[in-house]
Scaffold this motif. Structure first.
Motif, PDB file in Angstrom:
ATOM      1  N   MET A 264       1.367  -2.320  -1.228  1.00 20.65           N
ATOM      2  CA  MET A 264       0.177  -2.766  -0.508  1.00 20.65           C
ATOM      3  C   MET A 264       0.068  -4.285  -0.478  1.00 20.65           C
ATOM      4  N   ALA A 265       0.537  -4.949  -1.520  1.00 20.76           N
ATOM      5  CA  ALA A 265       0.540  -6.411  -1.494  1.00 20.76           C
ATOM      6  C   ALA A 265       1.441  -6.921  -0.370  1.00 20.76           C
ATOM      7  N   ALA A 266       2.534  -6.217  -0.148  1.00 24.05           N
ATOM      8  CA  ALA A 266       3.484  -6.629   0.883  1.00 24.05           C
ATOM      9  C   ALA A 266       3.067  -6.194   2.290  1.00 24.05           C
ATOM     10  N   GLU A 267       2.475  -5.013   2.418  1.00 20.94           N
ATOM     11  CA  GLU A 267       2.261  -4.414   3.750  1.00 20.94           C
ATOM     12  C   GLU A 267       0.826  -3.997   4.066  1.00 20.94           C
ATOM     13  N   GLY A 268      -0.075  -4.139   3.125  1.00 18.75           N
ATOM     14  CA  GLY A 268      -1.441  -3.664   3.316  1.00 18.75           C
ATOM     15  C   GLY A 268      -2.164  -4.276   4.502  1.00 18.75           C
ATOM     16  N   LYS A 269      -1.982  -5.567   4.744  1.00 22.13           N
ATOM     17  CA  LYS A 269      -2.670  -6.213   5.865  1.00 22.13           C
ATOM     18  C   LYS A 269      -2.247  -5.621   7.200  1.00 22.13           C
ATOM     19  N   ALA A 270      -0.965  -5.352   7.361  1.00 20.14           N
ATOM     20  CA  ALA A 270      -0.476  -4.771   8.622  1.00 20.14           C
ATOM     21  C   ALA A 270      -1.038  -3.375   8.829  1.00 20.14           C
TER      22      ALA A 270
ATOM     23  N   ARG B 212       6.654   0.889   6.948  1.00 19.32           N
ATOM     24  CA  ARG B 212       6.240  -0.253   6.130  1.00 19.32           C
ATOM     25  C   ARG B 212       6.311   0.025   4.632  1.00 19.32           C
ATOM     26  N   LEU B 213       5.908   1.228   4.214  1.00 19.01           N
ATOM     27  CA  LEU B 213       5.830   1.514   2.780  1.00 19.01           C
ATOM     28  C   LEU B 213       7.074   2.199   2.221  1.00 19.01           C
ATOM     29  N   GLY B 214       7.869   2.817   3.080  1.00 19.41           N
ATOM     30  CA  GLY B 214       9.102   3.475   2.627  1.00 19.41           C
ATOM     31  C   GLY B 214      10.003   2.558   1.820  1.00 19.41           C
ATOM     32  N   PRO B 215      10.286   1.357   2.319  1.00 23.37           N
ATOM     33  CA  PRO B 215      11.138   0.442   1.556  1.00 23.37           C
ATOM     34  C   PRO B 215      10.509  -0.044   0.248  1.00 23.37           C
ATOM     35  N   HIS B 216       9.220   0.190   0.081  1.00 25.98           N
ATOM     36  CA  HIS B 216       8.507  -0.264  -1.116  1.00 25.98           C
ATOM     37  C   HIS B 216       8.172   0.880  -2.068  1.00 25.98           C
ATOM     38  N   GLY B 217       8.797   2.035  -1.890  1.00 27.47           N
ATOM     39  CA  GLY B 217       8.625   3.102  -2.867  1.00 27.47           C
ATOM     40  C   GLY B 217       7.805   4.305  -2.439  1.00 27.47           C
ATOM     41  N   LEU B 218       7.383   4.378  -1.170  1.00 24.75           N
ATOM     42  CA  LEU B 218       6.689   5.574  -0.717  1.00 24.75           C
ATOM     43  C   LEU B 218       7.635   6.761  -0.840  1.00 24.75           C
ATOM     44  N   VAL B 219       7.233   7.765  -1.602  1.00 24.74           N
ATOM     45  CA  VAL B 219       8.055   8.947  -1.829  1.00 24.74           C
ATOM     46  C   VAL B 219       7.814   9.991  -0.739  1.00 24.74           C
ATOM     47  N   LYS B 220       6.532  10.180  -0.388  1.00 29.83           N
ATOM     48  CA  LYS B 220       6.171  11.221   0.569  1.00 29.83           C
ATOM     49  C   LYS B 220       4.847  10.860   1.209  1.00 29.83           C
ATOM     50  N   LEU B 221       4.682  11.266   2.479  1.00 34.51           N
ATOM     51  CA  LEU B 221       3.428  11.078   3.191  1.00 34.51           C
ATOM     52  C   LEU B 221       3.004  12.408   3.790  1.00 34.51           C
ATOM     53  N   GLU B 222       1.742  12.757   3.593  1.00 33.49           N
ATOM     54  CA  GLU B 222       1.154  13.938   4.229  1.00 33.49           C
ATOM     55  C   GLU B 222      -0.064  13.466   5.010  1.00 33.49           C
ATOM     56  N   ILE B 223      -0.242  14.012   6.211  1.00 37.95           N
ATOM     57  CA  ILE B 223      -1.386  13.687   7.054  1.00 37.95           C
ATOM     58  C   ILE B 223      -2.182  14.971   7.277  1.00 37.95           C
ATOM     59  N   ASP B 224      -3.508  14.906   7.103  1.00 39.51           N
ATOM     60  CA  ASP B 224      -4.395  16.050   7.308  1.00 39.51           C
ATOM     61  C   ASP B 224      -5.329  15.786   8.477  1.00 39.51           C
ATOM     62  N   GLN B 225      -5.663  16.848   9.193  1.00 35.70           N
ATOM     63  CA  GLN B 225      -6.735  16.835  10.184  1.00 35.70           C
ATOM     64  C   GLN B 225      -7.686  17.955   9.804  1.00 35.70           C
ATOM     65  N   ALA B 226      -8.943  17.613   9.551  1.00 37.41           N
ATOM     66  CA  ALA B 226      -9.918  18.604   9.113  1.00 37.41           C
ATOM     67  C   ALA B 226     -10.205  19.612  10.216  1.00 37.41           C
TER      68      ALA B 226
END
Length: 107
Positions: A79-85, A36-50
């Protein structure tokens, strides 16, 4: 990273008797974020588990997503485009209300 790059951290502070499906979050929800966010400029995503810290107290956050964008405007447009989803998917993995922190990446 560029000077103006921002990091958006969405963390999940536990409450008593919380529910959190790490497998769903790390696989399905992370893919949804990228799709969802890649086409809108997401450069990188990191996910953490404590991990447990050795004390009797739970960690301040049990999981987090760190999303990197070139600038605040890109994130806001995404987020305006994809935040609700993305928000609607939260009930599939947790009952925790997330905390969002937006910061400028310095180094």
């Amino acid at each position: 990273m560029e000077e103006n790059m921002i990091r958006v951290t969405v963390s999940y502070p536990p409450h008593e008797a919380f529910q959190f499906d790490h497998g769903y979050y790390q696989n399905t929800h992370a893919r949804l974020i990228r799709d969802r966010l890649g086409p809108h400029g997401l450069v990188k995503l990191e996910i953490d588990q404590a991990l447990p810290g050795g004390s009797e107290n739970p960690p301040a956050s049990i999981a987090a997503a760190h999303m990197f964008f070139d600038d605040l405007g890109s994130f806001q447009a995404a987020m305006a485009a994809e935040g609700k989803a993305l928000s609607a998917d939260r009930t599939n993995y947790t009952d925790i209300i997330p905390v969002v922190v937006i910061s400028q990446v310095i180094q």
